[in-house]
Enzyme design. Sequence first.
Site, PDB file in Angstrom:
ATOM      1  N   TYR A  68      37.133  -7.838 -49.067  1.00  0.00           N
ATOM      2  CA  TYR A  68      37.721  -7.848 -47.857  1.00  0.00           C
ATOM      3  C   TYR A  68      37.498  -9.682 -47.151  1.00  0.00           C
ATOM      4  O   TYR A  68      37.428  -9.844 -45.998  1.00  0.00           O
ATOM      5  CB  TYR A  68      35.688  -7.769 -47.543  1.00  0.00           C
ATOM      6  CG  TYR A  68      36.041  -5.746 -47.193  1.00  0.00           C
ATOM      7  CD1 TYR A  68      35.664  -5.589 -45.900  1.00  0.00           C
ATOM      8  CD2 TYR A  68      35.280  -5.121 -48.148  1.00  0.00           C
ATOM      9  CE1 TYR A  68      36.062  -4.055 -45.529  1.00  0.00           C
ATOM     10  CE2 TYR A  68      35.207  -3.609 -48.060  1.00  0.00           C
ATOM     11  CZ  TYR A  68      35.737  -3.253 -46.806  1.00  0.00           C
ATOM     12  OH  TYR A  68      35.773  -2.209 -46.910  1.00  0.00           O
ATOM     13  N   HIS A 120      33.370  -0.559 -35.719  1.00  0.00           N
ATOM     14  CA  HIS A 120      33.478  -0.796 -36.666  1.00  0.00           C
ATOM     15  C   HIS A 120      33.261  -1.666 -37.950  1.00  0.00           C
ATOM     16  O   HIS A 120      33.270  -2.108 -38.923  1.00  0.00           O
ATOM     17  CB  HIS A 120      34.656  -0.048 -38.503  1.00  0.00           C
ATOM     18  CG  HIS A 120      35.509   1.132 -37.039  1.00  0.00           C
ATOM     19  ND1 HIS A 120      36.707   1.798 -37.603  1.00  0.00           N
ATOM     20  CD2 HIS A 120      34.182   2.217 -36.764  1.00  0.00           C
ATOM     21  CE1 HIS A 120      36.754   3.250 -37.502  1.00  0.00           C
ATOM     22  NE2 HIS A 120      34.927   3.570 -37.411  1.00  0.00           N
TER      23      HIS A 120
HETATM   24  P1  OAD Z   1      46.038   4.077 -39.132  1.00  0.00           P
HETATM   25  O1  OAD Z   1      46.473   3.613 -40.178  1.00  0.00           O
HETATM   26  O2  OAD Z   1      44.875   5.468 -38.930  1.00  0.00           O
HETATM   27  O3  OAD Z   1      46.360   4.478 -38.065  1.00  0.00           O
HETATM   28  C1  OAD Z   1      46.950   3.496 -37.150  1.00  0.00           C
HETATM   29  C2  OAD Z   1      48.579   4.411 -36.529  1.00  0.00           C
HETATM   30  O4  OAD Z   1      48.788   3.091 -35.888  1.00  0.00           O
HETATM   31  C3  OAD Z   1      49.396   4.712 -37.001  1.00  0.00           C
HETATM   32  O5  OAD Z   1      49.662   6.033 -35.730  1.00  0.00           O
HETATM   33  C4  OAD Z   1      50.780   4.694 -36.875  1.00  0.00           C
HETATM   34  O6  OAD Z   1      51.469   5.254 -36.227  1.00  0.00           O
HETATM   35  C5  OAD Z   1      50.634   3.353 -35.499  1.00  0.00           C
HETATM   36  N1  OAD Z   1      50.633   2.265 -35.180  1.00  0.00           N
HETATM   37  C6  OAD Z   1      51.505   1.595 -36.869  1.00  0.00           C
HETATM   38  N2  OAD Z   1      51.985   0.308 -35.397  1.00  0.00           N
HETATM   39  C7  OAD Z   1      51.903   0.665 -34.004  1.00  0.00           C
HETATM   40  C8  OAD Z   1      52.409  -0.284 -33.391  1.00  0.00           C
HETATM   41  N3  OAD Z   1      53.489  -1.089 -33.172  1.00  0.00           N
HETATM   42  N4  OAD Z   1      52.413   0.566 -32.128  1.00  0.00           N
HETATM   43  C9  OAD Z   1      51.606   1.444 -31.915  1.00  0.00           C
HETATM   44  N5  OAD Z   1      51.242   2.133 -32.816  1.00  0.00           N
HETATM   45  C10 OAD Z   1      51.293   1.510 -34.094  1.00  0.00           C
HETATM   46  O7  OAD Z   1      44.104   2.942 -38.510  1.00  0.00           O
HETATM   47  P2  OAD Z   1      43.155   3.409 -37.015  1.00  0.00           P
HETATM   48  O8  OAD Z   1      43.389   4.918 -36.245  1.00  0.00           O
HETATM   49  O9  OAD Z   1      42.906   2.165 -36.823  1.00  0.00           O
HETATM   50  O10 OAD Z   1      38.351   2.476 -40.475  1.00  0.00           O
HETATM   51  O11 OAD Z   1      42.550   4.080 -38.578  1.00  0.00           O
HETATM   52  C11 OAD Z   1      41.224   4.745 -37.721  1.00  0.00           C
HETATM   53  C12 OAD Z   1      39.982   3.676 -39.308  1.00  0.00           C
HETATM   54  O12 OAD Z   1      40.104   3.936 -40.493  1.00  0.00           O
HETATM   55  C13 OAD Z   1      39.843   2.166 -39.562  1.00  0.00           C
HETATM   56  O13 OAD Z   1      38.714   1.233 -38.473  1.00  0.00           O
HETATM   57  C14 OAD Z   1      39.116   1.761 -40.684  1.00  0.00           C
HETATM   58  C15 OAD Z   1      40.487   2.614 -41.188  1.00  0.00           C
HETATM   59  O14 OAD Z   1      39.266   3.285 -42.925  1.00  0.00           O
HETATM   60  C16 OAD Z   1      36.790   1.298 -41.226  1.00  0.00           C
HETATM   61  O15 OAD Z   1      37.319   0.225 -42.022  1.00  0.00           O
HETATM   62  C17 OAD Z   1      35.615   1.674 -41.493  1.00  0.00           C
END
Ligand code: OAD
Length: 260
Positions: A68, A120
């Site tokens: 981290y 988170h």
């Molecule tokens: P994810 O990694 O699951 O999803 C990221 C999303 O961003 C994907 O759908 C990509 O297609 C999209 N993406 C990537 N680059 C992009 C850009 N330039 N513009 C627009 N979209 C883009 O991440 P989260 O949904 O944030 O939790 O994940 C949720 C949680 O899962 C996080 O907060 C974390 C993780 O486990 C904890 O750590 C508790």
Amino acid sequence: MSALDPRLLQRLRCAQRVVVFTGAGVSAESGVPTFREKQSGLWQRFDPAELATPAAFRRDPARVWAWYEWRRARILAAQPNAAHRAIAELARHVPQLTLITQNVDDLHERAGSGEVVHLHGELARPRCAECGRPHPAPADPPLEPPQAHLDPPRCASCGGQVRPGVVWFGEPLPQAHWQHALEAARCAELFICCGSSLLVQPAASLLDLAIEAGAFTVQINAEPTGREETIAVVLCGRAGEVLPQLLAAAWPAAHAKPAP
Ligand code: OAD
């Protein structure tokens, strides 16, 4: 991005209460890795069971702390991008905007967003794993490469080990932030999901809540999420490009280029 839906522009201009719900994709253009993208996603390269659970920290606190701190160093070295700045600007056009993020970085704040609901947690706010007392984040976390082990600091109050200020799998969300998010989702006229896979619960359930309550919904994402059929307007593209275009289309006078 295809032509902007006039219904969306109308909603943007008229909505009193807007929620912007962000995920890791919003910080991707700042060089902060997402979690689930093929190859570059953190959970493709690292095992969350070894790094992102209370049991993992109990088993090997120095490994978890090192990982981290490496992530915190990367964020300290990153800068907010056009998506963060556009969201901060949107708040100046909308009577009541609630920014809810799953991100543990501070790039929204550094782009000028005031209150940010951090579902988170925040990497910059470590706390004692025993008594919960906040502990200052150490200066100069190691940037490269991720050190295998780094002993966490000790709590000044009880001597317990200090843990990262994030929510791990299996832990509840911070109550006050979660309540605030629920309330905002229930009242939103417009709910914009930006850069999230919408796979992690309970955070992603805010979208369902907003739909049930009658919000107009928008998704901005580089890839499909599988939620497209439930969302009114889907904008496929990078957040750092789509959001500024959206603002310029909704409020052209504020974005007019000066005459040469
Ligand atoms: P994810 O990694 O699951 O999803 C990221 C999303 O961003 C994907 O759908 C990509 O297609 C999209 N993406 C990537 N680059 C992009 C850009 N330039 N513009 C627009 N979209 C883009 O991440 P989260 O949904 O944030 O939790 O994940 C949720 C949680 O899962 C996080 O907060 C974390 C993780 O486990 C904890 O750590 C508790």
